[in-house]
Design an enzyme around this catalytic site. Structure first.
Site, short mmCIF file in Angstrom:
data_model
loop_
_atom_site.label_atom_id
_atom_site.label_comp_id
_atom_site.label_asym_id
_atom_site.label_seq_id
_atom_site.Cartn_x
_atom_site.Cartn_y
_atom_site.Cartn_z
N CYS A 39 0.94 -1.16 0.15
CA CYS A 39 -0.13 0.01 -0.06
C CYS A 39 0.99 1.26 -0.02
CB CYS A 39 -0.91 -0.15 1.16
SG CYS A 39 -1.55 1.47 1.76
N CYS A 42 0.10 3.74 3.02
CA CYS A 42 0.73 3.38 4.16
C CYS A 42 2.17 3.81 4.18
CB CYS A 42 0.59 1.90 4.11
SG CYS A 42 -1.27 1.37 4.17
#
Length: 117
Positions: A39, A42
């Site tokens: 991600c 993230c």
């Protein structure tokens, strides 16, 4: 035992439960970062969260990789990464979905100040 002022990564359901229980017993605010290795947002927010953790040792910061601990992310109904859950005494008091630095900082400040009261 992890040091205060850092984000604690939970790699097993046991360590997750242990950290959660410790945080609940201490009555501290717990901020859980549900994340994933793949991600992008993230990875963007991780160093920001680490920086906030250094400045707020009175808050417990946990990190859960949703692929590594799939059962935990299902239990907490995590559908997008990153999702930040704010817990107090075992209850969800707030949530931020997405790498929203300002919103994250505001909610941490808000809930950390009420934790001390």
């Amino acid at each position: 035992m992890a040091e205060e002022g850092q984000v604690i990564s939970c790699h097993t359901v046991e360590s997750w439960n242990e950290q959660l229980q410790k945080g609940n017993e201490s009555k501290k605010l717990i901020v859980v970062d549900f994340t994933a290795a793949w991600c992008g947002p993230c990875r963007f927010i991780a160093p920001i969260l680490a920086d906030i953790a250094k400045r707020l040792p009175e808050v417990v910061f946990l990190k859960v990789d949703v692929d590594e601990l799939e059962s935990v992310s299902k239990d907490w109904a995590v559908e997008a990464m990153p999702t930040f859950m704010f817990l107090k005494e075992g209850k969800i008091v707030d949530k931020v979905v997405g790498a929203k630095k300002e919103e994250l900082q505001l909610k941490i400040a808000k809930h950390a100040s009420t934790a001390a009261a």
